[in-house]
Structures are given as structure tokens and as C-alpha cells.
Design an enzyme around this catalytic site. Structure first.
Site, PDB file in Angstrom:
ATOM      1  N   ASP A  12      32.310  52.180  35.585  1.00 51.36           N
ATOM      2  CA  ASP A  12      33.040  51.234  36.411  1.00 51.36           C
ATOM      3  C   ASP A  12      34.494  51.276  35.945  1.00 51.36           C
ATOM      4  OD1 ASP A  12      33.531  48.975  38.150  1.00 51.36           O
ATOM      5  OD2 ASP A  12      33.507  47.737  36.355  1.00 51.36           O
ATOM      6  N   ASP A  14      37.499  48.612  36.580  1.00 55.68           N
ATOM      7  CA  ASP A  14      38.044  47.359  36.064  1.00 55.68           C
ATOM      8  C   ASP A  14      37.060  46.693  35.106  1.00 55.68           C
ATOM      9  OD1 ASP A  14      40.516  46.812  38.033  1.00 55.68           O
ATOM     10  OD2 ASP A  14      38.849  47.592  39.209  1.00 55.68           O
ATOM     11  N   ASP A 171      30.385  46.356  33.700  1.00 52.81           N
ATOM     12  CA  ASP A 171      30.458  45.027  33.096  1.00 52.81           C
ATOM     13  C   ASP A 171      30.063  43.909  34.051  1.00 52.81           C
ATOM     14  OD1 ASP A 171      32.863  45.425  34.633  1.00 52.81           O
ATOM     15  OD2 ASP A 171      33.731  43.692  33.607  1.00 52.81           O
TER      16      ASP A 171
END
Length: 221
Positions: A12, A14, A171
Site C-alpha cells: 500500500d 499511504d 495499514d
């Protein structure tokens, strides 16, 4: 438990690969100032940074996608962000060491993000990561973004690997949901933008890790 067949590691963007919260927060506070509101503290904005314009406009203005003002406010926010896309954004500590280690092992790596390509590609180029990545799958690469598995499947194909041969780091819960739906093992990146209300132990990931280099413990030596 090691994952013996991994050929590619996917990230991922960001909150996992790049710490973009400072620039996302800067854009949000510029927008709040335009509308006569005081800036928000970095620690207030940070947990929402993985949730894109929707999460940030919800935080900054109490707006939801079905609000009449949302489309115009979203475009204003994105224009401000585009003009300030890499003032302070940088890879998280340990990420560059991890990428070096993966490349030394002959493993490919790539990015699967819900961030639109108009932001993803310039950001990775400025940070000298675009040419190193085996794939960059942005939020508008496929008709459906994460948590749909389509972006994960496209990334695996671009890496020349089966989904089960890719390891995904993210996250947010939707990251793990997308990987699971694609039959791809996943690790929760606990250094990212997790909120106090998040319960990553319930997301069904292979494991939760605290530092990027912990990824190597799950790969075949």
C-alpha cells in the site's frame, strides 16, 4: 511462519510505503484556512491519512460523499494536494533498506494503492521509486479499488506471479480484505496510520509487523 514461495512483495502507498500524512494534512489545513477554520494538529489528521479525501474531508469539514458540497470540496482539496504533493512526504524509516534487500534477493516489489494515478505516479517519480517498482496499480487503474481484489490480481499479473506468490503489506483493513479476497498473504504494517479504534488482530492477516525490515522474517532465506 515463513512464506516459502513469495516472488514479489506489494505495498500500500499511504501509511505503508510512504509517510504522506504531512502533505495531506498541509493540504487539508490550507483548505480549512480558505474556509475560515483553524488548522488541525498533525496528530489529529494522521490516523485519517490512509482514508483519502473522503476521510480527510469528513475529519476537516464533517462532510460525507452524499453531501451536496462534497464533490466541489473534494476537487478543491485534491488541487491543493497536487500542488503540495511532496513537500515533506518520504519513505518510512526502514523502507528503503527493505527495498534494497528485496532487490538483492531477486524479488520484485510494487505498489497497490487507492490513490489516483495523477498523484501516485508523480509522487513515486519524485522519490526515485517509480522506475524501481515492478508495478504501480493506482486507485483508478481498475474499475474497482480495494477492498475489491481486482487491483491485487492485476499487480500479481504485472509481476509475473500468482497471487499466492505475492505478499501484501498494508495499514488499513481494506488492504487485508483485498489481499484475502485475492488469495494473497498479507501483513499489517503497524507503523502506518492505524486509528485507536482499529483492531488489526481481527483482520485476518498472516501477521502484524512493527518495522519494514520485519518483512524479511516471513520470506524464504
Amino acid at each position: 511462519m515463513r512464506l516459502e514461495t513469495i516472488r514479489a512483495v506489494l505495498f500500500d502507498l499511504d501509511g505503508t510505503l510512504i509517510d504522506t500524512a504531512p502533505d495531506l494534512g498541509h493540504a487539508l489545513n490550507l483548505q480549512r484556512t480558505r474556509h475560515g477554520l483553524a488548522p488541525l494538529a498533525d496528530e489529529v489528521i494522521r490516523p485519517q491519512a490512509s482514508h483519502g479525501a473522503r476521510g480527510l474531508l469528513g475529519l476537516g469539514f464533517g462532510l460525507h460523499p452524499d453531501d451536496a458540497r462534497f464533490p466541489a470540496m473534494r476537487e478543491e482539496f485534491l488541487e491543493l494536494y497536487a500542488a503540495n504533493i511532496c513537500r515533506h512526504s518520504k519513505p518510512f524509516p526502514g523502507i528503503l533498506d527493505l527495498l534494497d534487500a528485496l532487490e538483492t534477493r531477486g524479488l520484485k516489489w510494487g505498489v497497490v494503492t487507492n490513490k489516483p494515478a495523477r498523484f501516485t505516479e508523480p509522487l513515486l517519480s519524485i522519490l526515485d521509486l517509480a522506475e524501481r517498482a515492478a508495478c504501480i496499480v493506482s486507485g483508478d487503474t481498475c474499475p474497482q479499488p480495494k477492498p475489491h481484489p481486482a487491483p491485487m490480481l492485476v499487480a500479481a499479473e504485472l509481476c509475473g506471479a500468482a497471487p499466492s506468490q505475492c505478499l501484501y503489506l498494508g495499514d488499513a483493513e481494506r488492504d487485508i480484505q483485498a489481499a484475502t479476497a485475492a488469495a494473497m498473504p498479507a501483513l499489517v504494517a503497524a507503523w502506518g496510520y492505524l486509528d485507536a479504534d482499529d483492531a488489526p488482530h481481527t483482520w485476518g492477516a498472516h501477521a502484524e509487523i512493527r518495522h519494514p525490515l520485519d518483512t524479511l522474517a516471513y520470506l524464504a532465506a
